[in-house]
Design a protein around this motif. Sequence first.
Motif, mmCIF file in Angstrom:
data_model
loop_
_atom_site.group_PDB
_atom_site.id
_atom_site.type_symbol
_atom_site.label_atom_id
_atom_site.label_comp_id
_atom_site.label_asym_id
_atom_site.label_seq_id
_atom_site.Cartn_x
_atom_site.Cartn_y
_atom_site.Cartn_z
ATOM 1 N N LYS A 143 69.135 31.427 2.496
ATOM 2 C CA LYS A 143 68.374 30.339 2.233
ATOM 3 C C LYS A 143 66.787 31.008 2.135
ATOM 4 O O LYS A 143 66.041 30.397 1.284
ATOM 5 C CB LYS A 143 68.116 29.507 3.543
ATOM 6 C CG LYS A 143 67.785 29.992 4.631
ATOM 7 C CD LYS A 143 68.182 28.759 5.891
ATOM 8 C CE LYS A 143 67.860 29.178 7.237
ATOM 9 N NZ LYS A 143 68.206 28.105 8.015
ATOM 10 N N ARG A 144 66.738 32.261 2.747
ATOM 11 C CA ARG A 144 65.444 32.985 2.521
ATOM 12 C C ARG A 144 65.217 33.581 1.279
ATOM 13 O O ARG A 144 64.185 33.552 0.381
ATOM 14 C CB ARG A 144 64.997 33.802 3.661
ATOM 15 C CG ARG A 144 64.671 33.259 5.079
ATOM 16 C CD ARG A 144 64.638 34.193 6.233
ATOM 17 N NE ARG A 144 64.062 33.764 7.330
ATOM 18 C CZ ARG A 144 64.630 32.982 8.283
ATOM 19 N NH1 ARG A 144 65.805 32.679 8.030
ATOM 20 N NH2 ARG A 144 64.105 32.397 9.383
ATOM 21 N N VAL A 145 66.323 34.312 0.510
ATOM 22 C CA VAL A 145 66.372 34.795 -0.747
ATOM 23 C C VAL A 145 66.116 33.730 -1.651
ATOM 24 O O VAL A 145 65.530 34.017 -2.643
ATOM 25 C CB VAL A 145 67.701 35.676 -0.858
ATOM 26 C CG1 VAL A 145 67.883 36.038 -2.187
ATOM 27 C CG2 VAL A 145 67.788 37.051 0.158
ATOM 28 N N ALA A 146 66.926 32.652 -1.607
ATOM 29 C CA ALA A 146 66.585 31.469 -2.442
ATOM 30 C C ALA A 146 65.384 31.161 -2.740
ATOM 31 O O ALA A 146 64.667 31.083 -3.764
ATOM 32 C CB ALA A 146 67.569 30.484 -2.010
ATOM 33 N N ASP A 147 64.383 30.898 -1.757
ATOM 34 C CA ASP A 147 62.957 30.503 -1.579
ATOM 35 C C ASP A 147 62.136 31.585 -2.214
ATOM 36 O O ASP A 147 61.183 31.477 -3.111
ATOM 37 C CB ASP A 147 62.383 30.232 -0.248
ATOM 38 C CG ASP A 147 63.026 28.857 0.285
ATOM 39 O OD1 ASP A 147 63.794 28.421 -0.516
ATOM 40 O OD2 ASP A 147 62.864 28.410 1.495
ATOM 41 N N ALA A 148 62.578 32.852 -1.866
ATOM 42 C CA ALA A 148 61.696 34.221 -2.336
ATOM 43 C C ALA A 148 61.987 34.256 -3.749
ATOM 44 O O ALA A 148 60.930 34.491 -4.564
ATOM 45 C CB ALA A 148 62.033 35.314 -1.678
ATOM 46 N N VAL A 149 63.109 34.234 -4.492
ATOM 47 C CA VAL A 149 63.399 34.127 -5.677
ATOM 48 C C VAL A 149 62.482 33.036 -6.533
ATOM 49 O O VAL A 149 62.141 33.345 -7.437
ATOM 50 C CB VAL A 149 64.907 34.013 -6.208
ATOM 51 C CG1 VAL A 149 65.235 33.880 -7.346
ATOM 52 C CG2 VAL A 149 65.547 35.336 -5.517
ATOM 53 N N THR A 150 62.635 32.009 -5.790
ATOM 54 C CA THR A 150 62.008 30.628 -6.575
ATOM 55 C C THR A 150 60.424 30.793 -6.674
ATOM 56 O O THR A 150 59.875 30.511 -7.614
ATOM 57 C CB THR A 150 62.124 29.363 -5.731
ATOM 58 O OG1 THR A 150 63.531 29.129 -5.534
ATOM 59 C CG2 THR A 150 61.587 28.217 -6.176
ATOM 60 N N MET A 151 59.937 31.683 -5.822
ATOM 61 C CA MET A 151 58.428 32.082 -6.020
ATOM 62 C C MET A 151 58.214 32.986 -6.973
ATOM 63 O O MET A 151 57.058 33.315 -7.507
ATOM 64 C CB MET A 151 57.939 32.796 -4.664
ATOM 65 C CG MET A 151 58.009 31.926 -3.621
ATOM 66 S SD MET A 151 57.443 32.867 -1.849
ATOM 67 C CE MET A 151 57.643 31.758 -0.710
ATOM 68 N N GLN A 152 59.296 33.713 -7.757
ATOM 69 C CA GLN A 152 59.047 34.736 -8.617
ATOM 70 C C GLN A 152 58.803 34.172 -10.107
ATOM 71 O O GLN A 152 59.520 32.933 -10.249
ATOM 72 C CB GLN A 152 59.978 35.946 -8.654
ATOM 73 C CG GLN A 152 60.395 36.439 -7.279
ATOM 74 C CD GLN A 152 59.233 37.215 -6.679
ATOM 75 O OE1 GLN A 152 58.417 37.801 -7.260
ATOM 76 N NE2 GLN A 152 58.995 36.708 -5.243
ATOM 77 N N ASP A 153 58.002 34.731 -11.115
ATOM 78 C CA ASP A 153 58.132 34.077 -12.434
ATOM 79 C C ASP A 153 59.117 34.596 -13.274
ATOM 80 O O ASP A 153 59.071 34.310 -14.367
ATOM 81 C CB ASP A 153 56.690 34.320 -12.995
ATOM 82 C CG ASP A 153 56.209 35.756 -13.094
ATOM 83 O OD1 ASP A 153 57.090 36.714 -13.171
ATOM 84 O OD2 ASP A 153 54.889 36.185 -13.520
ATOM 85 N N VAL B 28 57.743 46.234 -6.087
ATOM 86 C CA VAL B 28 57.253 45.895 -5.084
ATOM 87 C C VAL B 28 55.792 44.855 -4.935
ATOM 88 O O VAL B 28 55.511 43.942 -4.128
ATOM 89 C CB VAL B 28 57.279 47.226 -4.193
ATOM 90 C CG1 VAL B 28 56.153 46.958 -2.772
ATOM 91 C CG2 VAL B 28 58.546 47.713 -3.883
ATOM 92 N N ALA B 29 54.798 45.361 -5.444
ATOM 93 C CA ALA B 29 53.608 44.747 -5.821
ATOM 94 C C ALA B 29 53.866 43.428 -6.361
ATOM 95 O O ALA B 29 53.156 42.566 -5.838
ATOM 96 C CB ALA B 29 52.695 45.728 -6.681
ATOM 97 N N LYS B 30 54.597 43.235 -7.396
ATOM 98 C CA LYS B 30 54.907 41.995 -7.910
ATOM 99 C C LYS B 30 55.635 41.069 -6.896
ATOM 100 O O LYS B 30 55.323 39.957 -6.732
ATOM 101 C CB LYS B 30 55.596 41.972 -9.039
ATOM 102 C CG LYS B 30 55.978 40.565 -10.082
ATOM 103 C CD LYS B 30 56.782 40.992 -11.250
ATOM 104 C CE LYS B 30 57.108 39.903 -12.052
ATOM 105 N NZ LYS B 30 55.943 39.015 -12.779
ATOM 106 N N THR B 31 56.618 41.365 -6.360
ATOM 107 C CA THR B 31 57.228 40.633 -5.320
ATOM 108 C C THR B 31 56.357 40.258 -4.267
ATOM 109 O O THR B 31 56.260 39.010 -3.869
ATOM 110 C CB THR B 31 58.439 41.509 -4.625
ATOM 111 O OG1 THR B 31 59.430 41.886 -5.752
ATOM 112 C CG2 THR B 31 59.063 40.495 -3.590
ATOM 113 N N ASN B 32 55.680 41.155 -3.583
ATOM 114 C CA ASN B 32 54.716 40.869 -2.620
ATOM 115 C C ASN B 32 53.742 39.788 -2.788
ATOM 116 O O ASN B 32 53.341 38.964 -2.223
ATOM 117 C CB ASN B 32 54.157 42.241 -2.169
ATOM 118 C CG ASN B 32 54.957 43.194 -1.465
ATOM 119 O OD1 ASN B 32 55.807 42.875 -0.987
ATOM 120 N ND2 ASN B 32 54.230 44.334 -0.900
#
Length: 335
Positions: free
Chosen positions: A16-26, A326-330
């Motif tokens: 569930k956390r990976v799903a939300d983190a992926v959703t935050m990426q463009d 890493v910078a983009k993800t963060n």
Amino acid sequence: MSKVKVAINGYGTIGKRVADAVTMQDDMEIIGVAKTRPNYEAFVAHDKGYDVYTLADRVDAMTSAGIPAAGTVEDMISKADVVVDCTPGGVGEKNKALYEKAGVKAIWQGGEDHDLAGCSFNAEANYAEALGKDFVRVVSCNTTGLCRVIYPLDQEYGVKKVRVTLMRRAADPNDIKTGPINAIVPNPIKLPSHHGPDVKSVIPHINITSTAVKLPTTLMHLHTLNIELEKECTADDVKAIFAKQPRVRMVGQGITSTAEVMELGKDLGRPRGDMWENCVWEDSVTMYEGELYFFQAIHQESDVIPENVDAIRAMMELESDGAKSVAKTNKAMGL
Ligand SMILES: NC(=O)C1=CN([C@@H]2O[C@H](COP(=O)(O)OP(=O)(O)OC[C@H]3O[C@@H](n4cnc5c(N)ncnc54)[C@H](O)[C@@H]3O)[C@@H](O)[C@H]2O)C=CC1
Ligand SMILES: O=C(OP(=O)(O)O)[C@H](O)COP(=O)(O)O
């Protein structure tokens, strides 16, 4: 450019956390998540707008419980560029044939063996190794935490030997079945624990040995590290290196325990109160007779989450430079 299509197989603590983190990426999006049961997590996934898939024999049960199933796990996989397998350790292995048959890339978690994927991953240490790969394993929470501090020290001063004792949380906070509730358990008794060898699956030349115990706590793991370095340096030199790491946070300011680290995560407004970074106690960083010692706390539920995002980016060759990923993800996650 169209976004990379990501499926999550196994929507529990990590999924569930990976799903939300992926959703935050463009540059990537979630096309579906797979749940085995229509429990509260499945209802929340549905409410968040994720398409919920399930095992072939459970589609009707999911729909009749009030979550309109979008299809089977196989249907979900057929729509994805990459599947992040977050099923319990040992279950993911059985899904490999499914992914191979569908011709889809897959990421497994640290509960699976290195050989399953053949590439064990930590964004800071070996991003380039995962470029274009079909199968990658993001190493366990503890191993991720170790790689994040050992790799930069090795780059700067050369690591001669690492000895680490891991004090592991017994269970995640939502786990009502796992113990111990009143004991300290050497685990495993046969040494070393898997963590040292696992670090070597990412950074093969590191000389490391590890022991681990389980404690009756759910919040975080805590590591005691002792490192011999090739070149001389001071505690301040080490602190300066850690301060530069994008996924290491130096803590002090009255934080004396894992409980206060978790409170900090909540105060920072992190989703679920997560602490994605290693938390190194600044005052613990000590040189004694030429050897380095320090304590760090690792939030087991969340430190591997940004690593999964970077693994997707490397495998899909969205970015060839690990530091940029890493910078983009963060940035997207607010880390
Ligand atoms: N929880 C933690 O502290 C960490 C776990 N990991 C690793 O991540 C992986 C997942 O662990 P957790 O998220 O903790 O497990 P979990 O038990 O919280 O979640 C697993 C989910 O997969 C579902 N599931 C079970 N069988 C399935 C199947 N055949 N198909 C689809 N879904 C299925 C379960 O219903 C559950 O929702 C494991 O390899 C674990 O070792 C890695 C770092 C930290
Ligand atoms: O990856 C983890 O720990 P590990 O690095 O000790 O294997 C997670 O905390 C899961 O551990 P668990 O297998 O005790 O649930």
